[in-house]
Design an enzyme around this catalytic site. Structure first.
Site, PDB file in Angstrom:
ATOM      1  N   ASP A   9      55.417  62.653  52.182  1.00 16.25           N
ATOM      2  CA  ASP A   9      54.972  61.301  52.531  1.00 16.25           C
ATOM      3  C   ASP A   9      56.173  60.367  52.491  1.00 16.25           C
ATOM      4  OD1 ASP A   9      52.742  58.939  52.263  1.00 16.25           O
ATOM      5  OD2 ASP A   9      54.418  58.586  50.899  1.00 16.25           O
ATOM      6  N   ASP A 105      53.194  59.010  58.766  1.00 16.71           N
ATOM      7  CA  ASP A 105      54.189  59.166  57.698  1.00 16.71           C
ATOM      8  C   ASP A 105      53.847  60.267  56.696  1.00 16.71           C
ATOM      9  OD1 ASP A 105      52.092  57.842  56.476  1.00 16.71           O
ATOM     10  OD2 ASP A 105      53.410  56.740  55.125  1.00 16.71           O
ATOM     11  N   GLU A 106      53.001  61.199  57.089  1.00 15.81           N
ATOM     12  CA  GLU A 106      52.670  62.315  56.206  1.00 15.81           C
ATOM     13  C   GLU A 106      52.644  63.620  56.995  1.00 15.81           C
ATOM     14  OE1 GLU A 106      49.481  61.069  52.932  1.00 15.81           O
ATOM     15  OE2 GLU A 106      48.915  60.461  54.937  1.00 15.81           O
TER      16      GLU A 106
HETATM   17 MG   LIG Z   1      53.392  56.664  53.043  1.00 17.91          MG
END
Ligand SMILES: [Mg+2]
Length: 409
Positions: A9, A105-106
């Site tokens: 993340d 974002d992961e």
């Molecule tokens: Mg994040």
């Protein structure tokens, strides 16, 4: 073999990218906002300094500036963030082929096969962190586990909060680390489910883990079992790159004419696909007990979405069973990003002659109903009879019924 899964993340992604590009803002509170000129604009991301003033994602710029008048406001550059996200995917792919973007974002990684090449999990996690920092200037936090839900919960509850930014959650420490946490800390428990669980006297993850699974199943069906499994750190979903080609399965997928963003519209398509898959199974005289759903985001240059599967309790060739299982997965794993393609698959196939009658299931009635529906479709066509949601403008049923030439996979 024990699997080794990472969830990588990026901390305050949009804000971190802006800070990396603007060293002059290094120690300043920074906000990325929809329209920085408008006080009614929405905070899309706030860096850790801005967050230390109490600024939160999704509040208005006006509210944020009351808390921190000196904050630097930046306009979002979405394409740039997607490019950085893709660059991070490339970095991750140098450690394993199995990289599955989960949101912008992961990303999930399966490094089971890479350990002998790159060191222990911990060493690999630190190397990944360093490489991402060096190449993009943003900070990665990494949850490690023996499956996806453990990796995700390791990241959200621990790696995001400790200084190393790395945490491992597995069967050895789940009792000590995860179980004392309030039920809301568990992956997939939202405020709605939290209320229900607390109403049942289940306040911690551990209390859910030790609740008899039958009780949860009676109350929520498959979803109850999934909750119990998550609390116990059980998840067999693979990290997948090629979502749609599953062997020994009957699957259908659809690329939508435009991005679908509303749950109702997406569910309509899931229902239509489930019915198609069920018809395919019946045409092949088989039933299956594993339902999978894959969704892909609207931007094909930056793949987002997920692929999940669930094992149901009996084999089925009924559209509503497949729909129900696929919907549960969708509700749990959709990150609310726009959707352009959806796939529903039935696997774990057996001949329909060998299925066991379940006492709890009204199989016989459903069997007769489906035979009747199939007969009507055969005689009058696919659009002669369909479920209510297919009246919605988002339905693809009529368009698809023209295209299909009986091409069951
Ligand atoms: Mg994040």
């Amino acid at each position: 073999m024990t699997r080794e899964i990472f969830l990588v993340d990026i901390q305050t992604f949009y804000a971190s990218v802006e800070k990396a590009d603007h060293p002059e803002f290094k120690d300043k509170p920074l906000i990325v906002a929809g329209d920085p000129k408008q006080r009614s604009g929405i905070v899309l991301a706030a860096d850790p300094v801005a967050k230390s003033y109490g600024i939160k994602t999704a509040e208005s710029v006006g509210q944020a500036l009351l808390k921190c008048p000196q904050a630097v406001l930046v306009r979002p550059r979405m394409q740039h963030y997607l490019d950085i996200s893709l660059l991070i995917t490339q970095i991750l792919k140098s450690f394993t082929d199995l990289v599955e973007p989960y949101s912008v974002d992961e990303q999930f990684l399966d490094i089971t096969g890479s350990r002998h090449l790159f060191g222990t999990s911990d060493e690999i996690a630190r190397t990944i962190q360093k490489k991402i920092m060096k190449d993009t200037g943003v900070r990665a936090r990494i949850g490690i586990g023996t499956n996806k839900v453990l990796a995700k919960m390791a990241c959200d509850n621990f790696a995001k909060k400790n200084t190393a930014g790395i945490f491992r959650l597995d069967q050895n420490n789940i009792e000590k680390c995860l179980w004392p946490l309030p039920i809301r800390a568990m992956f997939s428990v939202g405020s709605h489910m939290e209320k229900h669980l607390i109403g049942m006297g289940i306040r911690t993850v551990g209390m859910l883990a030790s609740t008899p699974v039958e009780l949860l199943r009676k109350r929520w069906g498959i979803n109850g079992v999934l909750l119990w499994q998550t609390a116990n750190g059980i998840d067999s979903s693979p990290v997948t790159v090629h979502t749609y080609d599953r062997p020994k399965a009957i699957g259908h997928n659809i690329t939508l004419p435009y991005d679908y963003v509303y749950e109702k519209d997406i569910k309509t398509i899931i229902l239509e696909l489930a019915e198609e898959v069920a018809r395919g199974a019946r045409a092949k005289h088989c039933r299956g007990n594993i339902v999978s759903i894959g969704v892909r985001g609207a931007n094909f240059d930056h793949p987002t979405g997920f692929y999940r599967q669930i094992t149901i309790f009996h084999t089925t060739s009924f559209g509503m069973d497949i729909y129900h299982a696929a919907s549960i997965l969708f509700d749990r794993f959709w990150d609310r990003q726009p959707i352009r393609s959806i796939a529903v698959t039935l696997s774990g196939l057996h001949s329909d002659k060998e299925y066991q009658l379940s006492l709890f299931d009204q199989s016989e009635k459903k069997e007769k109903l489906n035979a009747a529906i199939d007969a009507i479709h055969q005689k009058y066509g696919r659009t002669a009879l369909f479920r209510g949601p297919s009246l919605r403008p988002s339905s693809q049923l009529r368009i698809r019924s023209k295209k299909i030439g009986g091409h069951w996979k």
